[in-house]
Design an enzyme around this catalytic site. Structure first.
Site, mmCIF file in Angstrom:
data_model
loop_
_atom_site.group_PDB
_atom_site.id
_atom_site.type_symbol
_atom_site.label_atom_id
_atom_site.label_comp_id
_atom_site.label_asym_id
_atom_site.label_seq_id
_atom_site.Cartn_x
_atom_site.Cartn_y
_atom_site.Cartn_z
ATOM 1 N N ARG A 15 116.770 112.034 -62.082
ATOM 2 C CA ARG A 15 116.077 113.123 -62.286
ATOM 3 C C ARG A 15 116.730 114.310 -62.610
ATOM 4 N NH1 ARG A 15 113.515 113.158 -56.493
ATOM 5 N NH2 ARG A 15 115.531 112.108 -55.972
ATOM 6 N N LYS A 75 119.998 116.330 -56.405
ATOM 7 C CA LYS A 75 120.335 115.715 -55.159
ATOM 8 C C LYS A 75 121.574 116.760 -54.665
ATOM 9 C CE LYS A 75 119.390 112.312 -53.587
ATOM 10 N NZ LYS A 75 118.339 112.266 -52.839
ATOM 11 N N TYR A 94 118.131 119.779 -53.309
ATOM 12 C CA TYR A 94 118.036 119.040 -51.798
ATOM 13 C C TYR A 94 119.538 118.833 -51.430
ATOM 14 C CZ TYR A 94 113.296 117.166 -52.981
ATOM 15 O OH TYR A 94 112.221 117.086 -53.398
ATOM 16 N N HIS A 96 119.606 118.183 -47.716
ATOM 17 C CA HIS A 96 119.835 116.960 -46.424
ATOM 18 C C HIS A 96 121.081 117.286 -45.525
ATOM 19 C CE1 HIS A 96 116.023 115.503 -47.341
ATOM 20 N NE2 HIS A 96 116.511 115.269 -48.659
ATOM 21 N N GLU A 118 114.657 121.068 -49.224
ATOM 22 C CA GLU A 118 113.704 120.266 -48.173
ATOM 23 C C GLU A 118 113.335 121.135 -46.903
ATOM 24 O OE1 GLU A 118 116.998 119.572 -48.767
ATOM 25 O OE2 GLU A 118 118.147 119.736 -47.102
ATOM 26 N N ASP A 198 95.981 106.546 -38.073
ATOM 27 C CA ASP A 198 96.850 107.722 -37.788
ATOM 28 C C ASP A 198 96.384 108.137 -36.157
ATOM 29 O OD1 ASP A 198 97.903 110.121 -39.910
ATOM 30 O OD2 ASP A 198 97.790 110.574 -37.912
ATOM 31 N N SER A 220 95.681 104.985 -34.402
ATOM 32 C CA SER A 220 96.763 104.068 -34.301
ATOM 33 C C SER A 220 97.195 103.919 -32.858
ATOM 34 C CB SER A 220 97.969 104.878 -35.174
ATOM 35 O OG SER A 220 99.126 104.329 -34.871
ATOM 36 N N VAL A 239 104.510 106.719 -41.653
ATOM 37 C CA VAL A 239 104.417 107.493 -40.614
ATOM 38 C C VAL A 239 105.513 108.660 -40.538
ATOM 39 C CG1 VAL A 239 104.871 107.447 -37.830
ATOM 40 C CG2 VAL A 239 103.244 105.943 -39.062
ATOM 41 N N LEU A 240 105.305 110.024 -40.335
ATOM 42 C CA LEU A 240 106.362 110.797 -39.913
ATOM 43 C C LEU A 240 106.223 111.686 -38.595
ATOM 44 C CD1 LEU A 240 108.768 112.372 -41.175
ATOM 45 C CD2 LEU A 240 107.177 113.892 -42.092
ATOM 46 N N VAL A 267 107.595 103.005 -46.481
ATOM 47 C CA VAL A 267 108.097 104.292 -47.248
ATOM 48 C C VAL A 267 108.822 105.280 -46.264
ATOM 49 C CG1 VAL A 267 107.149 106.371 -48.341
ATOM 50 C CG2 VAL A 267 105.922 104.094 -48.751
ATOM 51 N N ASP A 270 113.357 106.019 -44.849
ATOM 52 C CA ASP A 270 114.431 107.115 -45.035
ATOM 53 C C ASP A 270 114.577 108.053 -43.556
ATOM 54 O OD1 ASP A 270 111.957 108.430 -45.327
ATOM 55 O OD2 ASP A 270 112.803 110.122 -46.673
ATOM 56 N N VAL A 298 112.831 100.526 -50.067
ATOM 57 C CA VAL A 298 113.907 101.461 -51.012
ATOM 58 C C VAL A 298 113.540 102.706 -50.422
ATOM 59 C CG1 VAL A 298 114.019 102.324 -53.266
ATOM 60 C CG2 VAL A 298 113.438 99.818 -52.885
HETATM 61 N N1 LIG Z 1 111.111 106.103 -49.536
HETATM 62 C C1 LIG Z 1 110.914 106.858 -50.160
HETATM 63 O O1 LIG Z 1 111.280 107.042 -51.334
HETATM 64 C C2 LIG Z 1 110.193 108.311 -49.671
HETATM 65 C C3 LIG Z 1 109.658 109.307 -50.490
HETATM 66 C C4 LIG Z 1 109.074 110.241 -49.946
HETATM 67 C C5 LIG Z 1 108.677 110.411 -48.612
HETATM 68 N N2 LIG Z 1 109.071 109.346 -47.666
HETATM 69 C C6 LIG Z 1 108.867 109.465 -46.057
HETATM 70 O O2 LIG Z 1 107.722 108.973 -46.063
HETATM 71 C C7 LIG Z 1 107.295 109.379 -44.882
HETATM 72 C C8 LIG Z 1 105.914 109.852 -44.826
HETATM 73 O O3 LIG Z 1 105.934 111.144 -45.391
HETATM 74 P P1 LIG Z 1 104.455 112.383 -45.559
HETATM 75 O O4 LIG Z 1 105.081 113.321 -46.426
HETATM 76 O O5 LIG Z 1 103.479 111.432 -45.815
HETATM 77 O O6 LIG Z 1 104.571 112.837 -44.226
HETATM 78 P P2 LIG Z 1 103.065 113.333 -43.322
HETATM 79 O O7 LIG Z 1 103.801 114.413 -42.432
HETATM 80 O O8 LIG Z 1 102.258 113.845 -44.479
HETATM 81 O O9 LIG Z 1 102.486 112.256 -42.847
HETATM 82 C C9 LIG Z 1 102.830 111.434 -41.691
HETATM 83 C C10 LIG Z 1 101.573 110.939 -40.886
HETATM 84 O O10 LIG Z 1 101.738 110.152 -39.841
HETATM 85 C C11 LIG Z 1 101.151 110.265 -38.844
HETATM 86 N N3 LIG Z 1 101.725 109.734 -37.795
HETATM 87 C C12 LIG Z 1 102.441 110.339 -36.434
HETATM 88 N N4 LIG Z 1 102.734 109.457 -35.562
HETATM 89 C C13 LIG Z 1 101.624 108.342 -35.743
HETATM 90 C C14 LIG Z 1 101.614 107.099 -35.441
HETATM 91 N N5 LIG Z 1 102.370 106.746 -34.203
HETATM 92 N N6 LIG Z 1 100.712 106.137 -35.881
HETATM 93 C C15 LIG Z 1 100.186 106.430 -36.862
HETATM 94 N N7 LIG Z 1 100.193 107.670 -37.612
HETATM 95 C C16 LIG Z 1 101.118 108.634 -37.228
HETATM 96 C C17 LIG Z 1 100.901 111.810 -38.809
HETATM 97 O O11 LIG Z 1 99.850 112.266 -38.001
HETATM 98 C C18 LIG Z 1 100.669 112.281 -40.274
HETATM 99 O O12 LIG Z 1 99.326 112.262 -40.475
HETATM 100 C C19 LIG Z 1 108.232 110.453 -44.288
HETATM 101 O O13 LIG Z 1 109.430 109.485 -43.423
HETATM 102 C C20 LIG Z 1 109.060 110.672 -45.645
HETATM 103 O O14 LIG Z 1 110.288 111.092 -45.375
HETATM 104 C C21 LIG Z 1 109.784 108.400 -48.094
#
Ligand SMILES: NC(=O)c1ccc[n+]([C@@H]2O[C@H](COP(=O)([O-])OP(=O)(O)OC[C@H]3O[C@@H](n4cnc5c(N)ncnc54)[C@H](O)[C@@H]3O)[C@@H](O)[C@H]2O)c1
Length: 371
Positions: A15, A75, A94, A96, A118, A198, A220, A239-240, A267, A270, A298
């Protein structure tokens, strides 16, 4: 302001922090933009496009850091860049910080101003410079999942949308936030039978309102997870819990209840992953198999689609970059509260509390610099 855009040197990072369109917007406002030779190439933007937009091309990373008042990156700076960063230089990228102490210490030493993508935060607590990458990863999760469900890639050999007379695949999405919602749209569009889990009822009410009929929502909890994984063909972990490690909704012992060839795309890897058996993988070697279940984990999914990711990221960063260039970081932060939590390190002091706590460093409230 003089803006410099170095070429990303982190492994497999294609990027770039500014597109030719973004360069043109800044130049129109009287700023000077310097792009390191081939910085945009990995995203499909050759030097000539930047030159046509009015930017100047510099031959080296050293020259780019040397000339710039504001460095725009994607980055965090890596070790070989530390010595190039100058006192008072504004770095917008970014970082972190909390995950890497040497970077934090190096930025303190540099006396630069570090504004981290971030932690830029809107009044509703959303993170506008993280959302675009979640959108990319969510959509990609289904593309990847569909692919790994194919038999030659060790999947169940099922087509997501089925065909007339054959039922579609079942897609289970853990977490209905940004990633989960984008994944659901993609899977539903392909005709799959989609379920989103959720813990937030308001979120599920919203999803139930806007999603097509082939998307259902369910609370959930462990009972429901155990039931639904038995039938799922593709499971997306999204989930986050802000500021915390992701909870393991799928534990090691649950894999034996899944059908052989089920695909897991975690996903959330991370943040530690919401599937216990997921460990971070790379685009070179994206999957591994445990108990006949394919794991795709990944950690930087958007890296595989740099054209889309660069445009998505810069759509979100450019309005802030323009404010920073027009007003300087101090006035821009005074006038736009979103930027205040983005400030992490200023003039050798940590001004973001969680970073100071992470490494037991002295903390200086950011207000000291904004008064
Ligand atoms: N791997 C990658 O390349 C990559 C890229 C972007 C984001 N991410 C990661 O993806 C994840 C999700 O990001 P996001 O932007 O969608 O976050 P977000 O905050 O928009 O969504 C997270 C959701 O998880 C739900 N949640 C919390 N606890 C839960 C449970 N016990 N059961 C079910 N749902 C639950 C929340 O209510 C929320 O709706 C993060 O960890 C983010 O860092 C990874």
């Amino acid at each position: 302001m003089i803006i410099g855009v170095p070429k990303e040197i982190k492994n497999n990072e294609n990027r770039v922090a500014l597109t030719p369109a973004g360069a043109k917007e800044l130049i129109k406002r009287g700023h000077s933009v310097y792009i390191q030779h081939t910085a945009g190439e990995g995203s499909g933007f050759p030097d000539a496009e930047y030159e046509a937009a009015g930017a100047k091309i510099l031959p080296s990373i050293e020259a780019t850091y040397e000339i710039a008042e504001m460095i725009m990156k994607v980055k965090e700076p890596i070790e070989s860049e530390y010595k190039l960063i100058k006192e008072n230089q504004l770095l917008f990228t970014y970082f972190h910080f909390a995950s890497y102490e040497p970077l934090t210490k190096a930025m303190i030493e540099s006396k630069a101003v570090c504004l981290a993508y971030e932690t830029v935060e809107k009044a509703d607590r959303s993170l506008p410079l993280l959302v675009p990458m979640s959108e990319v990863a969510g959509r990609m999760a289904i593309q990847k999942g569909a692919n790994y469900l194919e038999k030659p890639l060790k999947g169940r050999g099922i087509l997501l949308g089925g065909v007339p007379g054959v039922l579609p695949a079942k897609v289970l999405i853990l977490g209905g936030g940004i990633v989960g919602t984008q994944a659901a749209w993609m899977a539903a569009g392909l005709g799959a039978d989609v379920t989103i889990m959720d813990v937030s009822l308001p979120r599920m009410r919203y999803l139930a309102d806007v999603m097509p009929a082939n998307v259902k929502t369910i609370m959930s909890n462990e009972y429901n997870v155990r039931n639904l994984i038995k039938d799922a063909d593709l499971i997306v972990g999204a989930v986050l819990i802000p500021g915390a490690k992701a909870p393991h909704l799928i534990t090691r012992d649950m894999l034996k209840d899944m059908k052989p060839g089920t695909v897991l795309v975690d996903v959330a890897v991370d943040q530690g992953g919401c599937i216990e058996t997921c460990k971070p993988t790379t685009h070179e070697n994206p999957t591994f198999i445990i108990d006949d279940v394919v794991h795709y984990c990944v950690a930087n999914m958007p890296g595989a689609v740099p054209y889309t990711s660069t445009l998505a990221l810069t759509n979100a960063t450019l309005p802030y970059a323009i404010q920073l260039a027009d007003k300087g970081w101090k006035k821009a932060a005074q006038e736009n509260a979103d930027l205040v939590p983005g400030l992490n390190v200023i003039n050798g002091e940590v001004v973001y509390e969680a970073v100071a706590q992470a490494f037991d460093l002295p903390f200086t409230p950011v207000e000291k610099y904004l008064a």
